[in-house]
Enzyme design. Structure first.
Site, PDB file in Angstrom:
ATOM      1  CE  LYS A  11      -3.999  -2.263   2.134  1.00  0.00           C
ATOM      2  NZ  LYS A  11      -4.941  -2.182   3.268  1.00  0.00           N
ATOM      3  CE1 TYR A  51      -9.530  -2.879   0.232  1.00  0.00           C
ATOM      4  CE2 TYR A  51      -8.616  -1.076  -1.201  1.00  0.00           C
ATOM      5  CZ  TYR A  51      -8.195  -1.980  -0.374  1.00  0.00           C
ATOM      6  OH  TYR A  51      -7.077  -2.485   0.195  1.00  0.00           O
ATOM      7  CG  PHE A  59     -13.347   1.681   6.673  1.00  0.00           C
ATOM      8  CD1 PHE A  59     -13.140   1.162   5.490  1.00  0.00           C
ATOM      9  CD2 PHE A  59     -13.993   1.104   7.768  1.00  0.00           C
ATOM     10  CE1 PHE A  59     -12.931  -0.136   5.571  1.00  0.00           C
ATOM     11  CE2 PHE A  59     -14.196  -0.357   7.671  1.00  0.00           C
ATOM     12  CZ  PHE A  59     -13.826  -0.991   6.500  1.00  0.00           C
ATOM     13  CB  THR A  93      -7.500  -5.417   9.767  1.00  0.00           C
ATOM     14  OG1 THR A  93      -8.061  -6.515   9.225  1.00  0.00           O
ATOM     15  CG2 THR A  93      -7.669  -4.300   8.970  1.00  0.00           C
ATOM     16  CD  GLU A 128      -8.916  -9.244  -3.542  1.00  0.00           C
ATOM     17  OE1 GLU A 128      -9.915  -8.951  -2.709  1.00  0.00           O
ATOM     18  OE2 GLU A 128      -7.953  -9.650  -3.376  1.00  0.00           O
TER      19      GLU A 128
HETATM   20  P1  GDP Z   1      -7.858  -6.715   5.609  1.00  0.00           P
HETATM   21  O1  GDP Z   1      -8.712  -7.923   4.938  1.00  0.00           O
HETATM   22  O2  GDP Z   1      -7.093  -7.150   6.744  1.00  0.00           O
HETATM   23  O3  GDP Z   1      -7.246  -5.929   4.774  1.00  0.00           O
HETATM   24  O4  GDP Z   1      -9.172  -5.980   6.258  1.00  0.00           O
HETATM   25  P2  GDP Z   1     -10.469  -5.470   5.530  1.00  0.00           P
HETATM   26  O5  GDP Z   1     -11.048  -6.576   4.308  1.00  0.00           O
HETATM   27  O6  GDP Z   1     -11.719  -5.532   7.028  1.00  0.00           O
HETATM   28  O7  GDP Z   1     -10.486  -3.948   5.419  1.00  0.00           O
HETATM   29  C1  GDP Z   1      -9.957  -3.516   4.125  1.00  0.00           C
HETATM   30  C2  GDP Z   1      -9.010  -2.330   4.383  1.00  0.00           C
HETATM   31  O8  GDP Z   1      -9.798  -1.257   4.896  1.00  0.00           O
HETATM   32  C3  GDP Z   1      -8.083  -2.606   5.677  1.00  0.00           C
HETATM   33  O9  GDP Z   1      -6.836  -3.318   5.168  1.00  0.00           O
HETATM   34  C4  GDP Z   1      -7.776  -1.087   6.054  1.00  0.00           C
HETATM   35  O10 GDP Z   1      -7.060  -0.460   5.086  1.00  0.00           O
HETATM   36  C5  GDP Z   1      -9.227  -0.611   5.765  1.00  0.00           C
HETATM   37  N1  GDP Z   1     -10.026  -0.475   7.162  1.00  0.00           N
HETATM   38  C6  GDP Z   1     -10.474  -1.508   7.779  1.00  0.00           C
HETATM   39  N2  GDP Z   1     -11.035  -1.370   8.779  1.00  0.00           N
HETATM   40  C7  GDP Z   1     -10.842   0.066   8.950  1.00  0.00           C
HETATM   41  C8  GDP Z   1     -11.317   1.040  10.132  1.00  0.00           C
HETATM   42  O11 GDP Z   1     -12.143   0.651  10.840  1.00  0.00           O
HETATM   43  N3  GDP Z   1     -11.133   2.349   9.768  1.00  0.00           N
HETATM   44  C9  GDP Z   1     -10.473   2.762   8.500  1.00  0.00           C
HETATM   45  N4  GDP Z   1     -10.179   4.106   8.088  1.00  0.00           N
HETATM   46  N5  GDP Z   1      -9.802   1.968   7.684  1.00  0.00           N
HETATM   47  C10 GDP Z   1     -10.160   0.649   7.782  1.00  0.00           C
END
Ligand code: GDP
Length: 140
Positions: A11, A51, A59, A93, A128
């Site tokens: 990222k 996304y 978010f 995460t 993806e």
């Molecule tokens: P991952 O699979 O571990 O990447 O997590 P997710 O699929 O739940 O979320 C996708 C991405 O969104 C994460 O990697 C973070 O960059 C972002 N993200 C997830 N949760 C949050 C949050 O609570 N706040 C913010 N600002 N970004 C978030």
């Protein structure tokens, strides 16, 4: 265990700090082979489409802003149980909850700027990878 491929993204927070090589070394040490890789600037439309599953999350807009704030490195990783193996190397995460020695524990700046993306299931991995790479771009 089966050989799998997964989609990884280094990222913008990590490319900005010149961490591509260090992160790639973590993957390779964990037995994941980088079988495709490209450094790109995501457009707004690409970030929103990638996304789209998070469209209803609070978010989503911030995440799309962040993912277009600088270059990313998109990559396909291959290995035994690659999807789970990559998620293990990445860590949780939220870096505050990530295990010691994981990429996110060591490098992430915040729950949003958490240095790496990794697919979470075989179906999403296939989708993806196809989002960024054609079959001829992937050399195992
Ligand atoms: P991952 O699979 O571990 O990447 O997590 P997710 O699929 O739940 O979320 C996708 C991405 O969104 C994460 O990697 C973070 O960059 C972002 N993200 C997830 N949760 C949050 C949050 O609570 N706040 C913010 N600002 N970004 C978030």
């Amino acid at each position: 265990m089966a050989m799998q491929r997964t989609l990884s993204i280094i990222k913008p927070d990590a490319t900005r700090r010149n961490l591509t090589g260090e992160i790639n070394a973590r993957f390779e040490k964990a037995g994941l082979r980088i079988v495709a890789q490209r450094r790109i600037q995501l457009s707004r439309a690409q970030a929103e489409a990638f996304y789209a599953v998070h469209k209803e999350r609070p978010f989503y807009n911030d995440l799309c802003n962040f993912m277009t704030s600088g270059p990313v490195v998109v990559q396909a990783l291959e290995g035994e149980d690659a999807i789970a193996q990559n998620r293990k190397v990445m860590g949780a995460t939220n870096p505050a909850e990530a295990e010691a020695g994981t990429i996110r524990k060591d490098f992430a700046e915040s729950i949003e700027a958490n240095s790496v993306h990794g697919s979470d299931a075989p179906e999403t991995a296939a989708q993806e990878i196809a989002f960024f790479f054609a079959g001829v771009d992937i050399v195992g």
